[in-house]
Motif scaffolding. Structure first.
Motif, PDB file in Angstrom:
ATOM      1  N   UNK A   6      54.249  73.595  45.036  1.00 43.51           N
ATOM      2  CA  UNK A   6      53.759  72.419  45.747  1.00 43.51           C
ATOM      3  C   UNK A   6      54.031  72.577  47.242  1.00 43.51           C
ATOM      4  N   UNK A   7      53.111  72.079  48.064  1.00 38.45           N
ATOM      5  CA  UNK A   7      53.332  71.991  49.503  1.00 38.45           C
ATOM      6  C   UNK A   7      53.087  70.555  49.943  1.00 38.45           C
ATOM      7  N   UNK A   8      54.043  69.978  50.667  1.00 32.86           N
ATOM      8  CA  UNK A   8      53.905  68.608  51.153  1.00 32.86           C
ATOM      9  C   UNK A   8      52.834  68.543  52.241  1.00 32.86           C
ATOM     10  N   UNK A   9      51.802  67.725  52.076  1.00 32.98           N
ATOM     11  CA  UNK A   9      50.825  67.558  53.163  1.00 32.98           C
ATOM     12  C   UNK A   9      51.509  67.110  54.454  1.00 32.98           C
ATOM     13  N   UNK A  10      51.086  67.692  55.562  1.00 32.77           N
ATOM     14  CA  UNK A  10      51.663  67.421  56.887  1.00 32.77           C
ATOM     15  C   UNK A  10      53.111  67.901  56.991  1.00 32.77           C
ATOM     16  N   UNK A  11      53.638  68.525  55.936  1.00 31.41           N
ATOM     17  CA  UNK A  11      55.042  68.909  55.927  1.00 31.41           C
ATOM     18  C   UNK A  11      55.962  67.711  55.838  1.00 31.41           C
ATOM     19  N   UNK A  12      55.407  66.547  55.471  1.00 32.17           N
ATOM     20  CA  UNK A  12      56.168  65.290  55.474  1.00 32.17           C
ATOM     21  C   UNK A  12      56.695  64.982  54.077  1.00 32.17           C
ATOM     22  N   UNK A  13      57.985  64.720  54.000  1.00 38.70           N
ATOM     23  CA  UNK A  13      58.578  64.449  52.698  1.00 38.70           C
ATOM     24  C   UNK A  13      59.742  63.474  52.823  1.00 38.70           C
ATOM     25  N   UNK A  14      60.057  62.841  51.719  1.00 38.74           N
ATOM     26  CA  UNK A  14      61.166  61.893  51.624  1.00 38.74           C
ATOM     27  C   UNK A  14      62.074  62.346  50.492  1.00 38.74           C
ATOM     28  N   UNK A  15      63.178  61.661  50.339  1.00 38.46           N
ATOM     29  CA  UNK A  15      64.080  62.014  49.241  1.00 38.46           C
ATOM     30  C   UNK A  15      63.403  61.776  47.895  1.00 38.46           C
ATOM     31  N   UNK A  16      62.693  60.652  47.765  1.00 39.55           N
ATOM     32  CA  UNK A  16      62.002  60.348  46.507  1.00 39.55           C
ATOM     33  C   UNK A  16      60.920  61.378  46.200  1.00 39.55           C
ATOM     34  N   UNK A  17      60.166  61.790  47.222  1.00 34.40           N
ATOM     35  CA  UNK A  17      59.093  62.766  46.979  1.00 34.40           C
ATOM     36  C   UNK A  17      59.659  64.147  46.654  1.00 34.40           C
ATOM     37  N   UNK A  18      60.826  64.470  47.222  1.00 33.95           N
ATOM     38  CA  UNK A  18      61.458  65.738  46.881  1.00 33.95           C
ATOM     39  C   UNK A  18      61.901  65.733  45.421  1.00 33.95           C
ATOM     40  N   UNK A  19      62.460  64.620  44.973  1.00 36.46           N
ATOM     41  CA  UNK A  19      62.859  64.518  43.567  1.00 36.46           C
ATOM     42  C   UNK A  19      61.651  64.630  42.637  1.00 36.46           C
ATOM     43  N   UNK A  20      60.531  64.039  43.036  1.00 36.67           N
ATOM     44  CA  UNK A  20      59.311  64.162  42.239  1.00 36.67           C
ATOM     45  C   UNK A  20      58.837  65.608  42.193  1.00 36.67           C
ATOM     46  N   UNK A  21      58.884  66.277  43.338  1.00 43.06           N
ATOM     47  CA  UNK A  21      58.478  67.685  43.372  1.00 43.06           C
ATOM     48  C   UNK A  21      59.352  68.519  42.440  1.00 43.06           C
ATOM     49  N   UNK A  22      60.638  68.246  42.424  1.00 45.51           N
ATOM     50  CA  UNK A  22      61.550  68.969  41.527  1.00 45.51           C
ATOM     51  C   UNK A  22      61.192  68.747  40.061  1.00 45.51           C
ATOM     52  N   UNK A  23      60.699  67.572  39.732  1.00 43.60           N
ATOM     53  CA  UNK A  23      60.397  67.259  38.332  1.00 43.60           C
ATOM     54  C   UNK A  23      59.057  67.848  37.880  1.00 43.60           C
ATOM     55  N   UNK A  24      58.198  68.220  38.825  1.00 45.32           N
ATOM     56  CA  UNK A  24      56.858  68.701  38.466  1.00 45.32           C
ATOM     57  C   UNK A  24      56.641  70.192  38.714  1.00 45.32           C
TER      58      UNK A  24
END
Length: 248
Positions: A129-147
């Motif tokens: 996965x790559x975060x669009x705009x390189x923008x991420x939060x703690x919640x979105x990082x946890x989601x990325x880890x789960x997927x």
């Protein structure tokens, strides 16, 4: 108040929920990635990599399929199939190019699942996965880890000694951003220190916009990476390379 919450969330994302990958490989690694996947990246970019016997990572937004973005024609379903068959890696970039620092958890989760359904319909594997705009939060990082097996940000820096595989920084490869001499020095440093450099760009055309590269620039960097003695690998395969080196 909202900006303070976002800053705290970004701080937490940088410092917590890490999955650390140490680097103990015999060679440095350079990876080439393409965001949003304009048609020119699928054609010109992929062809240049294949000509040198290497492959790249293409981060796809299903919602951009057969669309135009920033004046650039985007990928089709057929060309995504061709990229996969040619040995390139396909990754997720959300379905709707969602800004993961501003969106809430449920919005991000829905958009990730929608993009995964898009890949499933095409029977294509989806690894990272790559975060669009390189923008991420703690919640979105946890989601990325789960997927996903990894997540890439931006950051414009190289990696040495190791990296958090859910916040892999990448260097913009945009026309006019860096001189060839600076790029050569960057690649040689990665080779010498046995680190990892991930490039990212968008379109690959002779007249790119501000987010793209010319074929000449991409060709130069591929050739320099190989000449410097680096391994040129997809992001997925680079992680496997460092993991295998750690176990050996």
């Amino acid at each position: 108040m909202q900006s303070l919450i976002r800053r705290i969330s970004r701080f937490a994302a940088r410092h917590f929920a890490k999955s650390w990958l140490p680097f103990h490989a015999p060679r440095g690694v350079v990876s080439f990635s393409f965001d949003d996947v304009p048609l020119s990246a699928c054609e010109q970019g992929a062809a240049l990599l294949e000509k040198h016997g290497v492959r790249g990572t293409f981060f796809v937004c299903g919602g951009l399929t057969d669309q135009t973005e920033q004046g650039q024609q985007c990928h089709s379903e057929d060309i995504l199939q061709q990229l996969h068959l040619a040995g390139h890696e396909l990754g997720c970039h959300t379905f709707s190019h969602t800004h993961c620092e501003r969106a809430d958890r449920d919005q991000i989760q829905t958009d990730l699942l929608r993009n995964q359904d898009f890949f499933k319909r095409l029977q294509l594997p989806l690894s990272g996965f790559a975060f669009p705009f390189g923008a991420y939060s703690f919640a979105s990082k946890l989601l990325a880890r789960s997927h996903f097996g990894y997540a890439r940000i931006t950051g414009n820096r190289t990696m040495f000694n190791g990296a958090d595989v859910y916040a892999l920084p990448a260097m913009a490869l945009y026309e006019g951003k860096m001189t060839q001499q600076a790029l050569q020095a960057l690649i040689q440093d990665v080779a010498h220190r046995k680190g990892w450099l991930i490039f990212y760009t968008h379109e690959v055309t002779h007249q790119p916009g501000q987010w793209g590269a010319t074929p000449e620039l991409l060709r130069f960097c591929i050739a320099e990476a190989i000449s410097a003695g680096c391994e040129v690998k997809t992001i997925r395969d680079a992680i496997l390379y460092f993991e295998q080196a750690r176990r050996s």
